[in-house]
Design an enzyme around this catalytic site. Structure first.
Site, PDB file in Angstrom:
ATOM      1  N   GLY A  84      44.070  26.263  38.823  1.00  0.00           N
ATOM      2  CA  GLY A  84      44.849  27.374  39.367  1.00  0.00           C
ATOM      3  C   GLY A  84      44.034  28.637  39.553  1.00  0.00           C
ATOM      4  N   TYR A  85      44.750  29.739  39.819  1.00  0.00           N
ATOM      5  CA  TYR A  85      44.152  31.018  40.212  1.00  0.00           C
ATOM      6  C   TYR A  85      43.231  30.769  41.407  1.00  0.00           C
ATOM      7  CZ  TYR A  85      43.427  35.940  39.635  1.00  0.00           C
ATOM      8  OH  TYR A  85      43.447  37.301  39.843  1.00  0.00           O
ATOM      9  N   LEU A  86      43.873  30.287  42.455  1.00  0.00           N
ATOM     10  CA  LEU A  86      43.157  29.662  43.567  1.00  0.00           C
ATOM     11  C   LEU A  86      42.403  30.663  44.440  1.00  0.00           C
ATOM     12  CD1 LEU A  86      45.969  27.158  44.605  1.00  0.00           C
ATOM     13  CD2 LEU A  86      44.067  26.776  43.025  1.00  0.00           C
ATOM     14  N   HIS A  87      41.303  30.165  44.997  1.00  0.00           N
ATOM     15  CA  HIS A  87      40.503  30.948  45.940  1.00  0.00           C
ATOM     16  C   HIS A  87      40.054  30.030  47.070  1.00  0.00           C
ATOM     17  CE1 HIS A  87      37.199  28.939  43.964  1.00  0.00           C
ATOM     18  NE2 HIS A  87      37.523  29.483  42.803  1.00  0.00           N
ATOM     19  N   GLY A 147      37.410  28.474  47.595  1.00  0.00           N
ATOM     20  CA  GLY A 147      36.729  27.252  47.150  1.00  0.00           C
ATOM     21  C   GLY A 147      37.746  26.130  46.965  1.00  0.00           C
ATOM     22  N   HIS A 148      38.817  26.435  46.235  1.00  0.00           N
ATOM     23  CA  HIS A 148      39.886  25.439  46.049  1.00  0.00           C
ATOM     24  C   HIS A 148      40.484  25.054  47.398  1.00  0.00           C
ATOM     25  CE1 HIS A 148      40.200  27.777  42.112  1.00  0.00           C
ATOM     26  NE2 HIS A 148      39.995  26.555  41.682  1.00  0.00           N
ATOM     27  N   MET A 161      32.334  31.568  44.633  1.00  0.00           N
ATOM     28  CA  MET A 161      33.712  31.876  44.255  1.00  0.00           C
ATOM     29  C   MET A 161      34.075  31.151  42.969  1.00  0.00           C
ATOM     30  SD  MET A 161      35.921  32.141  47.667  1.00  0.00           S
ATOM     31  CE  MET A 161      35.465  33.335  48.926  1.00  0.00           C
TER      32      MET A 161
END
Ligand code: AMP
Length: 281
Positions: A31-34, A36-37, A184
Site C-alpha cells: 500500500g501507500y501506492l505510487h 512504481g506500484h 520511488m
C-alpha cells in the site's frame, strides 16, 4: 472494483474467473501506492483479464525496531488509484486473516537470501516468501508482477517458484524513479526536505558506477569504493554496497557480464535501497 479481506473468498472469486476462461494477474503490495506500484498494475491490466491487487503490510517481514508500526497508510487514496487503474479486485486482509491461530509454516530459501538485505534484515525473506506463496495460493494467479526496485526479492521469488513448482509466471518490471532520479518508495514519505536532497546520492552513485564501468573500469573493489564515496559525501550511513552476479546473486571475481550493484543506506533514520544492473564487457 470489489474489495474483500477473506482469503477463501479471494480464491473462490479467482477460480470463478478462471472457469470463465479469464487469466488472473496479481500485484502484491504493502500500500501507500505510487507510480512504481501503478506500473505493475498497468502491466497486469495489459496482460491479464482479471486483475487482483493485494495491500498487506506483512508483519513477519519486519524485524524488531523496523518501521512496521509507522509504515505509511492511506487506504482511501490507494483505493481511488486502483479503481482508476481498472483493477477488478482489491484484497486487503488483516494479519489475522493471513495468519490464523496456530499458524506455524515458513518458506525458507538458502543461498540467494544470504547476501544484501538477507544479511542485514534477519528473517526478512522468510516473511516475504511465506506471505507471497500464501498470496499465490489464495489468488490462484496465473501471473504475478514484482518491481526490480526490490531486486533481491524478485530473484528470491523467481527461485522459490522454480524450486517449489509453483504454477505462477513471474514478471519483473523496471524501477520507476522521480524526475530527479530518486527511486520511488513508500518510505520516501519519511524524508524531510534536506534528507530528500541527500537521498539523491543513491541514484547519483549508481549513475557514476555505470559511467565508470562504461569507461572501462575493471576493478570491483575500486567501483565499490567510488560508490561509497558518493554516499558518504552526502552523509548517508551505508548499510551495504555490493556487487554480485545479476542472475543468482553469487559472488563475482571480476567486472564481467551482468552485474547487480545494490545499495542500502540510511538517510537520517530512513533506510532506502536502490540498485542497477551493470553490463560489463
Ligand atoms: P511494496 O509496497 O514496497 O512492498 O512494493 C510492492 C511492489 O512494488 C514490489 O514488487 C516492489 O518491488 C514494487 N515497487 C516498489 N517501488 C517500485 C519502484 N520505484 N519501481 C518499480 N516497482 C516498485
Amino acid at each position: 472494483m470489489l474489495k474483500i479481506s477473506s482469503p477463501e473468498k479471494l480464491r473462490e472469486l479467482s477460480l470463478e474467473a478462471k472457469e470463465e476462461g479469464l487469466t488472473v494477474g496479481l500485484v502484491p503490495t504493502m500500500g501507500y501506492l505510487h507510480e512504481g506500484h501503478l506500473s505493475l498494475v498497468r502491466r497486469a491490466r495489459e496482460r491479464n483479464d482479471f486483475v487482483i491487487v493485494s495491500i498487506f503490510v506483512n508483519p513477519t517481514q519486519f524485524g524488531p525496531g523496523e518501521d512496521l508500526d509507522k509504515y505509511p497508510r492511506d487506504l482511501a487514496r490507494d483505493e481511488a488509484l486502483l479503481d482508476a487503474a481498472g483493477v477488478d479486485l482489491l484484497f486487503i486482509p488483516t494479519p489475522e486473516d493471513v495468519y490464523p491461530e496456530g499458524f506455524q509454516s515458513v518458506v525458507h530459501l538458502e543461498h540467494i537470501t544470504k547476501p544484501l538485505c538477507g544479511a542485514h534484515r534477519p528473517g526478512h525473506f522468510d516473511g516475504v516468501c511465506t506471505v507471497v506463496l500464501k498470496l499465490f495460493n489464495m489468488s490462484a494467479a496465473d501471473d504475478a508482477y514484482f518491481g526490480m526496485k526490490d531486486y533481491q526479492q524478485l530473484k528470491v521469488i523467481e527461485r522459490m517458484v522454480k524450486d517449489l513448482n509453483v504454477g505462477v509466471r513471474i514478471e519483473g518490471m523496471p524501477i520507476i524513479r522521480e524526475p530527479d532520479g530518486l527511486a520511488m518508495s513508500s518510505r520516501n514519505k519519511y524524508l524531510s526536505d534536506p534528507e530528500r536532497q541527500r537521498a539523491l546520492a543513491l541514484s547519483k552513485s549508481l549513475d557514476k558506477a555505470e559511467e565508470l564501468v562504461g569507461g572501462g573500469l575493471i576493478e570491483p573493489a575500486e567501483l565499490i569504493s567510488e560508490v561509497r564515496s558518493v554516499l558518504e559525501a552526502a552523509n548517508l550511513e551505508i548499510d551495504y554496497v555490493e556487487l554480485l552476479g545479476a542472475e543468482n546473486l553469487d559472488r563475482i571475481e571480476s567486472l564481467k557480464g551482468n552485474l547487480l550493484l545494490a545499495i542500502a543506506a540510511y538517510v537520517g533514520t530512513t533506510r532506502l535501497i536502490d540498485n542497477r544492473v551493470l553490463v560489463a564487457r
